[in-house]
Design a protein around this motif. Structure first.
Motif, PDB file in Angstrom:
ATOM      1  N   ASP A 157     -12.856  -0.123   2.183  1.00 52.65           N
ATOM      2  CA  ASP A 157     -11.812  -1.235   2.871  1.00 52.65           C
ATOM      3  C   ASP A 157     -10.467  -0.523   2.670  1.00 52.65           C
ATOM      4  O   ASP A 157     -10.046   0.080   1.582  1.00 52.65           O
ATOM      5  N   PRO A 158      -9.738  -0.220   4.084  1.00 57.94           N
ATOM      6  CA  PRO A 158      -8.316   0.591   3.887  1.00 57.94           C
ATOM      7  C   PRO A 158      -7.270  -0.282   3.020  1.00 57.94           C
ATOM      8  O   PRO A 158      -6.735   0.468   2.246  1.00 57.94           O
ATOM      9  N   TRP A 159      -7.385  -1.417   2.696  1.00 61.24           N
ATOM     10  CA  TRP A 159      -6.363  -2.035   1.837  1.00 61.24           C
ATOM     11  C   TRP A 159      -6.817  -1.667   0.384  1.00 61.24           C
ATOM     12  O   TRP A 159      -5.952  -1.526  -0.547  1.00 61.24           O
ATOM     13  N   THR A 160      -7.966  -1.825   0.297  1.00 62.08           N
ATOM     14  CA  THR A 160      -8.444  -1.493  -1.027  1.00 62.08           C
ATOM     15  C   THR A 160      -8.252  -0.174  -1.554  1.00 62.08           C
ATOM     16  O   THR A 160      -7.891  -0.087  -2.656  1.00 62.08           O
ATOM     17  N   VAL A 161      -8.416   0.796  -0.575  1.00 61.08           N
ATOM     18  CA  VAL A 161      -7.944   2.213  -0.946  1.00 61.08           C
ATOM     19  C   VAL A 161      -6.629   2.269  -1.254  1.00 61.08           C
ATOM     20  O   VAL A 161      -6.209   3.026  -2.232  1.00 61.08           O
ATOM     21  N   PHE A 162      -5.786   1.717  -0.413  1.00 57.05           N
ATOM     22  CA  PHE A 162      -4.309   1.812  -0.614  1.00 57.05           C
ATOM     23  C   PHE A 162      -3.929   1.257  -1.852  1.00 57.05           C
ATOM     24  O   PHE A 162      -3.034   1.859  -2.670  1.00 57.05           O
ATOM     25  N   ASP A 190      -2.762   4.034  10.790  1.00 60.89           N
ATOM     26  CA  ASP A 190      -3.712   3.671  11.696  1.00 60.89           C
ATOM     27  C   ASP A 190      -4.740   2.641  11.485  1.00 60.89           C
ATOM     28  O   ASP A 190      -5.197   2.383  12.500  1.00 60.89           O
ATOM     29  N   ALA A 191      -4.901   2.337  10.090  1.00 63.38           N
ATOM     30  CA  ALA A 191      -5.945   1.245   9.805  1.00 63.38           C
ATOM     31  C   ALA A 191      -5.331  -0.034  10.092  1.00 63.38           C
ATOM     32  O   ALA A 191      -6.030  -1.254  10.033  1.00 63.38           O
TER      33      ALA A 191
END
Length: 209
Positions: free
Chosen positions: A80-85, A134-135
């Motif tokens: 998940d993008p927010w998790t990666v961030f 972009d996400a």
């Protein structure tokens, strides 16, 4: 690795850890302060690093390589993008390369290799940031340099208790990350750790021992 080489490697690691601590506290400190903190003779230190400038370049290079490795890991993460961030920023805070940036910027002349590594770091950081934009998880007016300065702001949180320092840094990182979210994003994260006490706020003014 032979016993002698292993001992030399341990001594070098102790020198680098001591140099990092000394120069983050005082970039103008003499190289003899590093030898004293590391518990090695000045001749042993000069046997590895011919000058303070060379030692500073080594610290900066190690920090850049660590940051690049974290970015490469984040760019390969398809979670998940927010998790990666969030995972990347927390790892960056724990690695504490921003403390070196704050302390060492402008104190030595970079080599061409350092400049190349810095450019690589900037390129990957921008790619990572663009991927997050972009996400559609970050607010529209956020730019990549905001992230750099936020990491430096968090690195400025310092206490004599390293465990507590880490807790407070993650507390304020969470505050900053919440402000970076796209407006209307759900699931606001609770702040980790207790807020600083008055004693913790005032201890910063105590003379260094």
């Amino acid at each position: 690795m032979s016993g002698r080489r292993a001992q030399a490697a341990r001594n070098n690691e102790r020198i680098l850890e001591s140099a990092r601590a000394v120069f983050v506290e005082d970039p103008g400190a003499p190289i003899s302060a590093v030898a004293k903190r590391a518990g090695v003779g000045i001749s042993a230190l000069y046997g590895r690093y011919a000058s303070k400038e060379e030692l500073l370049r080594k610290l900066a290079g190690d920090g850049l390589r660590r940051f690049v490795a974290q970015l490469e890991t984040a760019l390969e993460d398809n979670s998940d993008p927010w998790t990666v961030f969030a995972r990347f920023l927390r790892a960056a805070v724990d690695a504490d390369t921003s403390s070196l940036t704050l302390a060492l910027a402008g104190t030595f002349t970079p080599t061409p290799q350092l400049n190349e590594n810095a450019n690589r770091s900037a390129e990957l950081f921008e790619r990572f940031f663009d991927r997050m934009k972009d996400a559609d998880v970050l607010r529209d007016d956020l730019v990549v340099h905001d992230l750099s300065l936020c990491l430096q702001m968090v690195a400025a949180v310092r206490t004599s208790d390293k465990k507590r320092q880490r807790e407070l840094r993650h507390r304020y990182l969470t505050m900053l990350m919440e402000s970076m979210k796209k407006p209307g994003a759900p699931d606001r994260a609770p702040l980790p750790a207790a807020p600083p006490t008055w004693a913790e706020m005032t201890e910063r003014w105590a003379p260094l021992q």
